[in-house]
Design a protein around this motif. Sequence first.
Motif, PDB file in Angstrom:
ATOM      1  N   PRO A 117      34.927  50.085   9.325  1.00  0.00           N
ATOM      2  CA  PRO A 117      33.454  50.168   9.437  1.00  0.00           C
ATOM      3  C   PRO A 117      33.000  51.415  10.190  1.00  0.00           C
ATOM      4  O   PRO A 117      31.951  51.987   9.874  1.00  0.00           O
ATOM      5  CB  PRO A 117      33.083  48.904  10.227  1.00  0.00           C
ATOM      6  CG  PRO A 117      34.231  47.980  10.034  1.00  0.00           C
ATOM      7  CD  PRO A 117      35.454  48.833   9.889  1.00  0.00           C
ATOM      8  N   ARG A 128      30.770  54.393   8.472  1.00  0.00           N
ATOM      9  CA  ARG A 128      29.478  54.760   9.080  1.00  0.00           C
ATOM     10  C   ARG A 128      29.487  56.239   9.500  1.00  0.00           C
ATOM     11  O   ARG A 128      28.478  56.937   9.410  1.00  0.00           O
ATOM     12  CB  ARG A 128      29.221  53.855  10.298  1.00  0.00           C
ATOM     13  CG  ARG A 128      27.861  54.031  10.922  1.00  0.00           C
ATOM     14  CD  ARG A 128      26.756  53.405  10.080  1.00  0.00           C
ATOM     15  NE  ARG A 128      25.449  53.541  10.711  1.00  0.00           N
ATOM     16  CZ  ARG A 128      24.330  53.838  10.064  1.00  0.00           C
ATOM     17  NH1 ARG A 128      24.341  53.986   8.749  1.00  0.00           N
ATOM     18  NH2 ARG A 128      23.198  53.942  10.706  1.00  0.00           N
ATOM     19  N   GLU A 181      31.935  46.011  12.529  1.00  0.00           N
ATOM     20  CA  GLU A 181      30.898  46.180  11.501  1.00  0.00           C
ATOM     21  C   GLU A 181      29.503  46.190  12.116  1.00  0.00           C
ATOM     22  O   GLU A 181      28.683  47.056  11.811  1.00  0.00           O
ATOM     23  CB  GLU A 181      31.008  45.070  10.463  1.00  0.00           C
ATOM     24  CG  GLU A 181      31.692  45.584   9.215  1.00  0.00           C
ATOM     25  CD  GLU A 181      32.332  44.499   8.387  1.00  0.00           C
ATOM     26  OE1 GLU A 181      31.915  43.331   8.486  1.00  0.00           O
ATOM     27  OE2 GLU A 181      33.271  44.851   7.639  1.00  0.00           O
ATOM     28  N   SER A 182      29.236  45.220  13.011  1.00  0.00           N
ATOM     29  CA  SER A 182      27.861  45.163  13.524  1.00  0.00           C
ATOM     30  C   SER A 182      27.589  46.310  14.491  1.00  0.00           C
ATOM     31  O   SER A 182      26.490  46.861  14.515  1.00  0.00           O
ATOM     32  CB  SER A 182      27.550  43.791  14.124  1.00  0.00           C
ATOM     33  OG  SER A 182      28.043  43.713  15.411  1.00  0.00           O
ATOM     34  N   GLN A 227      37.163  43.078  13.393  1.00  0.00           N
ATOM     35  CA  GLN A 227      36.437  43.715  12.297  1.00  0.00           C
ATOM     36  C   GLN A 227      34.943  43.370  12.294  1.00  0.00           C
ATOM     37  O   GLN A 227      34.098  44.251  12.080  1.00  0.00           O
ATOM     38  CB  GLN A 227      37.082  43.257  10.986  1.00  0.00           C
ATOM     39  CG  GLN A 227      36.547  43.948   9.774  1.00  0.00           C
ATOM     40  CD  GLN A 227      37.175  43.404   8.495  1.00  0.00           C
ATOM     41  OE1 GLN A 227      38.071  42.556   8.552  1.00  0.00           O
ATOM     42  NE2 GLN A 227      36.721  43.881   7.365  1.00  0.00           N
TER      43      GLN A 227
END
Length: 293
Positions: A209, A213, A100-101, A96
Amino acid sequence: MYSGAINLIHMATMQDTPLDHNDPTALLAWHIAMGADEAVWDECVDKFSAPAAALQPTTGPAQPQNTRVAQPPQQQPTGPRRVEAKPVQAISGAGQAAAESIAAGCNSLAELEAALKDFDGGLLKRSAKNTVFADGTRGAPLMIVGEAPGADEDRMGKPFVGVSGQLLDRMLAAAGMSREKNVYISNVVPWRPLGNRTPDHAIIAMCLPFIRRHIELAEPKVVLMLGGVSAKALLGTEDGITRLRGRWKELGIGSQKIAALPAYHPAYLLRQPHLKGLAWRDLLAVKRKLQSL
Ligand code: URA
């Protein structure tokens, strides 16, 4: 998942063109034509191990007479030997935090799609044929988010192209919408879960994520969440779809606040056709919302 191949091979040999059992390509093509989509079996069976009797030497040095005490004949196992499956090593992927990054670093839908295709999605991604990113019109006012690709979507690399997708297309058309014109479609999970299992919490946490996005970059005016998995994941709730459907929510994504409606999944409608009226009502509510924005 598919089993019962042996009986079906037998049926195929009774057809006009006999199946050549010694031709692996023909056998594989036949399995695919019969609907096999995974190479799994109920139990692990080592079919390569011949019955022990067949492995006994038939000739060899003669034993000296009267030097050995006669042994009772040993029971030889016949047929394939069962083997114990080794514990499967969890292949959980990059996880995760990495998702996310990586998702946050993408500044366009094309970048996000490329990043997802590069991402280590663990066993889930390795068992899928395709990363199913999206279909429809980029920049459309309506974005539909489903659960995860099924076998047809995995094969074709596009969301909602199987039977439930066909129902979705018919419903959209009846409401004057289409993916070609004004609808953009994706899923919470971009890889097909083996055996069409419901994606678990860890998978959803890893994929969330990216879909958040994705919504942020697609900038729809309205999001239609199809099914409990999609609605629960995007809304961060444990409420079921029966309670959630038909009630407008707001998705806070980045700096945007997007109107979002949970609705029944078309696959559920195929099993529960009496609920189609409610789904139709939800779709008309989406249309009215789009006209009002
Ligand atoms: N079901 C989904 O949720 N998504 C698809 O793409 C296909 C079936």
